[in-house]
Design a protein around this motif. Sequence first.
Motif, PDB file in Angstrom:
ATOM      1  N   ALA A  48      39.692  51.121  27.228  1.00 52.24           N
ATOM      2  CA  ALA A  48      38.600  50.309  27.772  1.00 52.24           C
ATOM      3  C   ALA A  48      38.942  48.845  27.566  1.00 52.24           C
ATOM      4  CB  ALA A  48      37.306  50.654  27.045  1.00 52.24           C
ATOM      5  N   ALA A  49      38.379  48.016  28.403  1.00 55.15           N
ATOM      6  CA  ALA A  49      38.609  46.593  28.273  1.00 55.15           C
ATOM      7  C   ALA A  49      37.946  46.091  27.010  1.00 55.15           C
ATOM      8  CB  ALA A  49      38.005  45.872  29.469  1.00 55.15           C
ATOM      9  N   PRO A  50      38.457  44.991  26.451  1.00 54.34           N
ATOM     10  CA  PRO A  50      37.796  44.429  25.270  1.00 54.34           C
ATOM     11  C   PRO A  50      36.365  44.019  25.598  1.00 54.34           C
ATOM     12  CG  PRO A  50      39.470  42.936  26.160  1.00 54.34           C
ATOM     13  CD  PRO A  50      39.617  44.237  26.883  1.00 54.34           C
ATOM     14  N   ILE A 212      24.002  43.343  33.187  1.00 49.93           N
ATOM     15  CA  ILE A 212      25.220  44.052  32.764  1.00 49.93           C
ATOM     16  C   ILE A 212      26.213  43.100  32.101  1.00 49.93           C
ATOM     17  CG2 ILE A 212      27.216  45.372  33.637  1.00 49.93           C
ATOM     18  CD1 ILE A 212      25.244  46.395  35.867  1.00 49.93           C
ATOM     19  N   GLN A 213      26.262  41.885  32.594  1.00 49.25           N
ATOM     20  CA  GLN A 213      27.246  40.898  32.113  1.00 49.25           C
ATOM     21  C   GLN A 213      28.659  41.458  32.079  1.00 49.25           C
ATOM     22  OE1 GLN A 213      26.299  38.039  28.970  1.00 49.25           O
ATOM     23  NE2 GLN A 213      24.424  39.206  28.672  1.00 49.25           N
ATOM     24  N   PRO A 214      29.178  41.896  33.214  1.00 51.11           N
ATOM     25  CA  PRO A 214      30.537  42.451  33.201  1.00 51.11           C
ATOM     26  C   PRO A 214      31.560  41.356  32.924  1.00 51.11           C
ATOM     27  CG  PRO A 214      29.812  42.098  35.449  1.00 51.11           C
ATOM     28  CD  PRO A 214      28.636  41.780  34.570  1.00 51.11           C
ATOM     29  N   GLU A 215      32.694  41.799  32.435  1.00 46.20           N
ATOM     30  CA  GLU A 215      33.790  40.850  32.228  1.00 46.20           C
ATOM     31  C   GLU A 215      34.381  40.456  33.583  1.00 46.20           C
ATOM     32  OE1 GLU A 215      38.057  41.045  29.937  1.00 46.20           O
ATOM     33  OE2 GLU A 215      36.458  42.403  29.312  1.00 46.20           O
ATOM     34  N   PHE A 216      34.462  41.445  34.487  1.00 41.20           N
ATOM     35  CA  PHE A 216      35.053  41.211  35.807  1.00 41.20           C
ATOM     36  C   PHE A 216      34.222  41.882  36.897  1.00 41.20           C
ATOM     37  CE2 PHE A 216      39.049  39.361  34.566  1.00 41.20           C
ATOM     38  CZ  PHE A 216      39.509  38.778  35.743  1.00 41.20           C
ATOM     39  N   ILE A 217      34.246  41.253  38.069  1.00 44.01           N
ATOM     40  CA  ILE A 217      33.663  41.864  39.272  1.00 44.01           C
ATOM     41  C   ILE A 217      34.759  41.923  40.320  1.00 44.01           C
ATOM     42  CG2 ILE A 217      32.053  41.481  41.191  1.00 44.01           C
ATOM     43  CD1 ILE A 217      30.099  40.293  39.173  1.00 44.01           C
ATOM     44  N   VAL A 218      34.830  43.047  41.033  1.00 45.80           N
ATOM     45  CA  VAL A 218      35.692  43.127  42.211  1.00 45.80           C
ATOM     46  C   VAL A 218      34.760  43.120  43.422  1.00 45.80           C
ATOM     47  CG1 VAL A 218      37.376  44.490  43.493  1.00 45.80           C
ATOM     48  CG2 VAL A 218      37.497  44.405  40.992  1.00 45.80           C
ATOM     49  N   ILE A 258      35.616  36.931  38.832  1.00 49.99           N
ATOM     50  CA  ILE A 258      35.499  37.737  40.052  1.00 49.99           C
ATOM     51  C   ILE A 258      36.779  37.616  40.877  1.00 49.99           C
ATOM     52  CG2 ILE A 258      34.205  35.840  41.184  1.00 49.99           C
ATOM     53  CD1 ILE A 258      32.746  38.059  42.807  1.00 49.99           C
ATOM     54  N   VAL A 259      37.220  38.741  41.418  1.00 49.77           N
ATOM     55  CA  VAL A 259      38.323  38.719  42.382  1.00 49.77           C
ATOM     56  C   VAL A 259      37.836  39.387  43.666  1.00 49.77           C
ATOM     57  CG1 VAL A 259      40.122  38.830  40.611  1.00 49.77           C
ATOM     58  CG2 VAL A 259      39.344  40.921  41.697  1.00 49.77           C
ATOM     59  N   ALA A 260      38.480  39.035  44.757  1.00 51.55           N
ATOM     60  CA  ALA A 260      38.110  39.602  46.061  1.00 51.55           C
ATOM     61  C   ALA A 260      39.234  40.495  46.554  1.00 51.55           C
ATOM     62  CB  ALA A 260      37.876  38.463  47.053  1.00 51.55           C
ATOM     63  N   MET A 285      43.527  44.291  36.190  1.00 54.85           N
ATOM     64  CA  MET A 285      43.976  45.104  35.050  1.00 54.85           C
ATOM     65  C   MET A 285      44.698  44.238  34.016  1.00 54.85           C
ATOM     66  SD  MET A 285      45.327  48.311  37.285  1.00 54.85           S
ATOM     67  CE  MET A 285      46.206  49.150  35.983  1.00 54.85           C
ATOM     68  N   LYS A 286      45.536  43.334  34.511  1.00 48.92           N
ATOM     69  CA  LYS A 286      46.283  42.461  33.597  1.00 48.92           C
ATOM     70  C   LYS A 286      45.321  41.580  32.798  1.00 48.92           C
ATOM     71  CE  LYS A 286      50.055  39.178  33.600  1.00 48.92           C
ATOM     72  NZ  LYS A 286      50.724  38.155  34.352  1.00 48.92           N
ATOM     73  N   GLU A 287      44.355  41.012  33.511  1.00 48.38           N
ATOM     74  CA  GLU A 287      43.384  40.128  32.847  1.00 48.38           C
ATOM     75  C   GLU A 287      42.542  40.887  31.824  1.00 48.38           C
ATOM     76  OE1 GLU A 287      42.650  36.774  33.358  1.00 48.38           O
ATOM     77  OE2 GLU A 287      44.368  36.508  34.700  1.00 48.38           O
ATOM     78  N   MET A 288      42.231  42.161  32.144  1.00 48.87           N
ATOM     79  CA  MET A 288      41.354  42.940  31.268  1.00 48.87           C
ATOM     80  C   MET A 288      42.118  43.762  30.236  1.00 48.87           C
ATOM     81  SD  MET A 288      38.475  44.334  33.950  1.00 48.87           S
ATOM     82  CE  MET A 288      37.433  45.014  32.664  1.00 48.87           C
ATOM     83  N   GLY A 289      43.445  43.748  30.308  1.00 49.73           N
ATOM     84  CA  GLY A 289      44.247  44.536  29.368  1.00 49.73           C
ATOM     85  C   GLY A 289      44.199  46.025  29.651  1.00 49.73           C
TER      86      GLY A 289
END
Length: 297
Positions: A48-50, A212-218, A258-260, A285-289
Motif C-alpha cells: 500500500a502507498a504510504p 477521503i484526502q487521497p494522496e493521488f487522483i487519476v 493529480i495526473v490525467a 506508481m513511482k510517486e506513490m512507491g
Amino acid sequence: MKKELRSLVKEFAGVLANSEEDDFFIAAAKEENAAAVSSKQEVKPPQAAPAPAKSAESVLSAQNNAQTLKEDSSMPAPQTPKTKKINSNKEAELNALAEQILTCKKCPLGETRLNAVPGEGNADAKLMFIGEGPGFDEDHQGRPFIGRAGTLLTKMIEAMGLKREEVFIANMVKCHPMTDPSNPEKHGNDRAPSKEEIAYCRKYIEAQIALIQPEFIVALGGVAAKSLIKDADSLGALRNKVHTLELDNFDLEGKTKIVATYHPAALLRNPNWKKDAWADLQMVMKEMGLKSPQKPI
Ligand code: SF4
C-alpha cells in the motif's frame, strides 16, 4: 440455422478479441516484473502507498456538506470560502453524502436517471479514479465503472499492484447524461456532461475528495481532467505531468496530487493509447512507491 451459428461464432470471436485487448495492462505489468527479475533487482510484494499526512483540521463534516449543498441551488455553483473542518468519521460521512446524492434532483440529469451513482471504494483510499459520468450499465446498477470500461479499469488498478476495493472510484457527475433523455433503456445513448451539469454536481465530488484526502487522483479522460485541473485546455497538454489539485470549495493544503490519462472507454476504442496510459499509471506508481504485482492477477 447456419446464419444463427455464424452470428454466434462472430460474437464469440468478438468477446475473445476484447478479452485479449483488455489484458494489455496485466501483460505490461508482468513484462516489467520479468525485466526486473532478469536484471536481478529485488521485486517487493505489492504494498500500500504510504499514508498521507493528515491534518487535524482538513475535512468538511457531512452536516456542513448538507448545508453547503442545500445552499447551492443556482448555476454555476457559487464560490464559497474554502472550508477546513475536523474529520471524525470518514466512512459515515461519505455514506451520508451518498444518501444525499441518491435523492438529489438539483439538475435536469436527476429527472431522467434510473439510479444516481455516488461512487464506491475505500474511505481511506490513497488513490482515487475519477471519470466524467455514469453510462448505461452504471445507470442501471447504480455503481461506477462496470461493463467493459469498468473491467478494463479494474485491470489497470490491478496492474498497479492494487485491488479495486482499495481505491475509490467516482465520477464528476452522479447521474447519466443521455443524448436522448426520454429513453434510458436505449444503448449508445451516452454523452459527456455539460459544463453546467458539472457545475451543479461539483460539490459532491469535491466533498468526496475532501473527505477521503487521497494522496493521488487519476482523472480519467479529458472531461474529468479539464474540470479538475484548472489550467487545462486539452488532455494532451495535461498528461505526463503531476499536478497539485486545488478545489473550489475545500482546502486540501496542497497534499493531493493529480495526473490525467485516457478514459478506459477511449482505450477500448483506441488500444494503441494503452501504452501511454500505462506510462501515466507508472508515473503515479513511482510517486506513490507502488510496485507491479509479482504473481499473475
Ligand atoms: S447530476 Fe449531480 S447535481 Fe444533477 S441531479 Fe444528479 S447528483 Fe444532483
